[in-house]
Design an enzyme around this catalytic site. Structure first.
Site, PDB file in Angstrom:
ATOM      1  N   TYR A 114     -14.052  10.362 -20.399  1.00  2.57           N
ATOM      2  CA  TYR A 114     -14.353   8.977 -19.916  1.00  2.57           C
ATOM      3  C   TYR A 114     -15.429   9.181 -18.831  1.00  2.57           C
ATOM      4  CZ  TYR A 114     -14.406   4.398 -17.805  1.00  2.57           C
ATOM      5  OH  TYR A 114     -14.689   3.349 -17.300  1.00  2.57           O
ATOM      6  N   ASP A 122      -5.644  12.050 -19.952  1.00  2.00           N
ATOM      7  CA  ASP A 122      -6.235  10.553 -20.003  1.00  2.00           C
ATOM      8  C   ASP A 122      -5.605  10.036 -21.393  1.00  2.00           C
ATOM      9  OD1 ASP A 122      -7.362   8.051 -20.427  1.00  2.00           O
ATOM     10  OD2 ASP A 122      -8.978   8.478 -19.185  1.00  2.00           O
ATOM     11  N   ARG A 157       0.812  -0.958   0.108  1.00  2.88           N
ATOM     12  CA  ARG A 157      -0.064  -0.107   0.176  1.00  2.88           C
ATOM     13  C   ARG A 157       0.858   1.220   0.106  1.00  2.88           C
ATOM     14  NH1 ARG A 157      -1.113   3.125   3.991  1.00  2.88           N
ATOM     15  NH2 ARG A 157      -1.730   1.667   5.553  1.00  2.88           N
ATOM     16  N   LYS A 172      -6.758  -1.509 -20.329  1.00  2.32           N
ATOM     17  CA  LYS A 172      -7.089  -1.334 -21.728  1.00  2.32           C
ATOM     18  C   LYS A 172      -5.848  -1.910 -22.529  1.00  2.32           C
ATOM     19  CE  LYS A 172     -10.726   0.127 -19.911  1.00  2.32           C
ATOM     20  NZ  LYS A 172     -10.840   1.536 -19.959  1.00  2.32           N
TER      21      LYS A 172
HETATM   22  C1  LIG Z   1     -11.631   2.368 -18.866  1.00  3.21           C
HETATM   23  C2  LIG Z   1     -11.274   3.766 -19.034  1.00  3.21           C
HETATM   24  C3  LIG Z   1     -10.930   4.222 -17.820  1.00  3.21           C
HETATM   25  C4  LIG Z   1     -11.237   3.956 -16.315  1.00  3.21           C
HETATM   26  O1  LIG Z   1     -10.343   2.746 -16.200  1.00  3.21           O
HETATM   27  P1  LIG Z   1     -10.760   1.661 -15.010  1.00  3.21           P
HETATM   28  O2  LIG Z   1      -9.215   0.758 -15.183  1.00  3.21           O
HETATM   29  O3  LIG Z   1     -11.965   0.944 -15.467  1.00  3.21           O
HETATM   30  O4  LIG Z   1     -10.688   2.312 -13.759  1.00  3.21           O
HETATM   31  C5  LIG Z   1     -10.556   5.790 -17.988  1.00  3.21           C
HETATM   32  N1  LIG Z   1     -10.326   6.272 -18.969  1.00  3.21           N
HETATM   33  C6  LIG Z   1     -10.634   5.637 -20.353  1.00  3.21           C
HETATM   34  C7  LIG Z   1     -10.210   6.450 -21.544  1.00  3.21           C
HETATM   35  C8  LIG Z   1     -11.165   4.450 -20.135  1.00  3.21           C
HETATM   36  O5  LIG Z   1     -11.404   3.887 -21.260  1.00  3.21           O
END
Ligand SMILES: *Cc1c(COP(=O)(O)O)cnc(C)c1O
Length: 379
Positions: free
Chosen positions: A97, A168, A43, A193
Site C-alpha cells: 500500500y 496487511d 488514549r 475499507k
Molecule cells: C487504505 C489502505 C491502507 C491505509 O488505511 P487508512 O485507513 O487510510 O489509514 C492500508 N493498506 C491498504 C491495503 C489500504 O487499502
C-alpha cells in the site's frame, strides 16, 4: 462458534441498565481511578467501545488480542515501529500500500531503520533477508494488481529466524483470509475499507498474540492514534454484517471478473479467482474466497472517458464499501511514481481498479458493458 456468528455476538458488552442487545456507548474521558489498576481513558485504548470492536476482530482473525486505531496507517506504523528500531533491517514488498511504502522511503532513515524492497514472491522476500532483519511486511493480494504471495512459506522461514512478520490483510478481510493460521505474527487492517464497509469512517485494526500485542499497545499509548468511542460504536455495527457483505461482494466479484475476462474491449483482468491469474494456485491454498477487488485493462482507451460513461459504478479512491467504486491507479494511488516506474510494476495508464459492492451482479455487468461499448464506438 463459526465466524459469521462471532461477527455478530463476540465482544458485545452487556447493557446492565436496559438489557438492550447492543453495546452501550460510553463517551466519558474522565473515569474513576479507584479500585482499578489503570483508569479507563480513550488514549489508553481501554475504553469499553474500543474493547468491544477489538475483541470482535480478534475472534474473526483467530487471534488472542485485538486493537482498534484511528486509521489503517496508525495501525501499520505503530506495529512496525514496535518491532523495528535503530540499526534494524526491514524487508517489505515493493507492491505494498502506498502509505506504507511512503512511510519506509521517507521516514525509516529518521528512525535509523534500513529497508529493502522485494518483488511479490516468497522466494525474493527470503532472499532479501539479512542477519539484521527484524521485521518482514507483506500484503496479499496486493494493490492494484491483485498479486498473491505464499504467506505460509514466508511465515515459516521468518519463525525459524525469529523475525516478526506483519501482513496487511485489508484486501482479503478476515472473511477470505486468516493469516495467523498460516503462521503470520501480526495482522493489520485498514478498517476504513471492509470492516467499516460503508465509506463513512476511517479506522485501523491489529490482531495478534497477547505477547506481540504488549509492545504495540505500549507504543500506541504514547503515539496516541486511538479511535473515538463514538466511531467504535459505528464500526461495531458495521462489523456485525461483515460476513454477509463480503461473502456476497466476493461472489459478485467472481461473476464480474468472468464477464470482463471474455469481453472483447477488455485486454486483461487481474483477479486471483480466475484460473488464468498467476497467483490462482497459491490463492486457492491460502484464501477461503478470492475477495471483492479486481483490476482490468482497457487497451488503447482513455480510462477517464470510460469512467465518465459509467452510470452506477462511482469514481472514488477508497474501497470496500457497499457501493461499487472505480479508479485508475496511474492517476490516483500510483500518481507519484514516474511513468517508467509505473510501467516496471505493471500499472498501465489503461488499468482500472474496481471495488465490487453489494449491487446486483447483473446491474454491474450491464453498467460496465454499456460503458465499454460507448468508448469502443468513440474511436
Ligand atoms: C487504505 C489502505 C491502507 C491505509 O488505511 P487508512 O485507513 O487510510 O489509514 C492500508 N493498506 C491498504 C491495503 C489500504 O487499502
Amino acid at each position: 462458534m463459526k465466524s459469521n456468528t462471532l461477527a455478530i455476538h463476540e465482544g458485545t458488552l452487556k447493557d446492565r441498565v436496559t438489557g438492550g442487545v447492543n453495546t452501550p456507548l460510553y463517551t466519558s474521558s474522565a473515569c474513576n481511578y479507584m479500585d482499578r489498576g489503570e483508569a479507563v481513558y480513550p488514549r489508553y485504548f481501554n475504553a469499553p467501545n474500543q474493547d468491544a470492536v477489538a475483541r470482535k476482530l480478534a475472534a474473526l482473525e483467530h487471534a488472542e488480542a485485538g486493537l482498534v486505531f484511528s486509521s489503517g496507517m496508525g495501525a501499520m506504523s505503530t506495529s512496525i515501529l514496535a518491532y523495528a528500531g535503530s540499526g534494524d533491517h526491514v524487508v517489505m514488498l515493493d507492491a505494498l500500500y502506498g502509505g506504507t511504502h511512503h512511510f519506509a522511503t521517507e521516514w525509516f532513515s529518521h528512525f535509523g531503520i534500513d529497508c529493502t524492497f522485494t518483488l511479490t514472491s516468497a522466494e525474493d522476500v527470503i532472499q532479501k533477508v539479512t542477519p539484521k532483519t527484524r521485521v518482514i511486511v507483506i500484503e496479499s493480494p496486493t494493490n492494484p494488481l491483485l498479486a498473491v504471495v505464499d504467506i505460509e512459506k514466508i511465515a515459516q522461514f521468518a519463525r525459524e529466524k525469529k523475525i516478526t512478520t506483519i501482513i496487511d490483510n485489508t484486501f482479503a478481510s478476515p472473511v477470505n483470509q486468516t493469516p495467523l493460521d498460516l503462521g503470520i505474527d501480526i495482522v493489520v487492517h485498514s478498517g476504513t475499507k471492509y470492516l467499516g464497509g460503508h465509506s463513512d469512517l476511517c479506522c485501523g485494526m491489529v490482531a495478534c498474540s497477547k505477547e506481540k500485542m504488549a509492545r504495540i499497545l505500549s507504543l500506541a499509548k504514547v503515539l496516541g492514534p486511538s479511535l473515538d468511542p463514538r466511531l467504535c460504536h459505528l464500526l461495531e455495527r458495521s462489523m456485525k454484517t461483515l460476513f454477509l457483505r463480503v461473502t456476497a461482494q466476493t461472489q459478485t466479484a467472481m461473476d464480474v471478473a468472468g464477464f470482463l475476462e471474455t469481453h472483447p474491449a477488455v485486454a486483461k483482468v487481474y483477479y486471483p479467482g480466475l484460473e488464468k491469474c498467476e497467483g490462482h494456485e497459491i490463492a486457492k491454498r491460502q484464501m477461503t474466497g478470492f475477495g471483492a477487488m479486481l483490476s482490468f485493462e482497457i487497451c488503447g482507451h482513455d480510462p477517464d472517458r470510460f469512467i465518465e460513461s459509467l452510470c452506477l459504478i462511482r469514481p472514488a479512491v477508497s474501497l470496500g464499501g457497499v457501493e461499487s467504486t472505480i479508479c485508475p491507479p496511474a492517476r490516483t494511488s500510483h500518481a507519484k511514481m514516474s511513468a517508467a516506474e509505473r510501467k516496471r510494476v505493471g500499472v498501465t495508464d489503461g488499468l482500472l481498479r474496481l471495488s465490487v459492492g453489494l449491487e446486483d451482479a447483473e446491474d454491474l455487468k450491464q453498467d460496465l458493458d454499456a460503458a465499454l461499448h460507448k468508448i469502443s464506438k468513440d474511436i
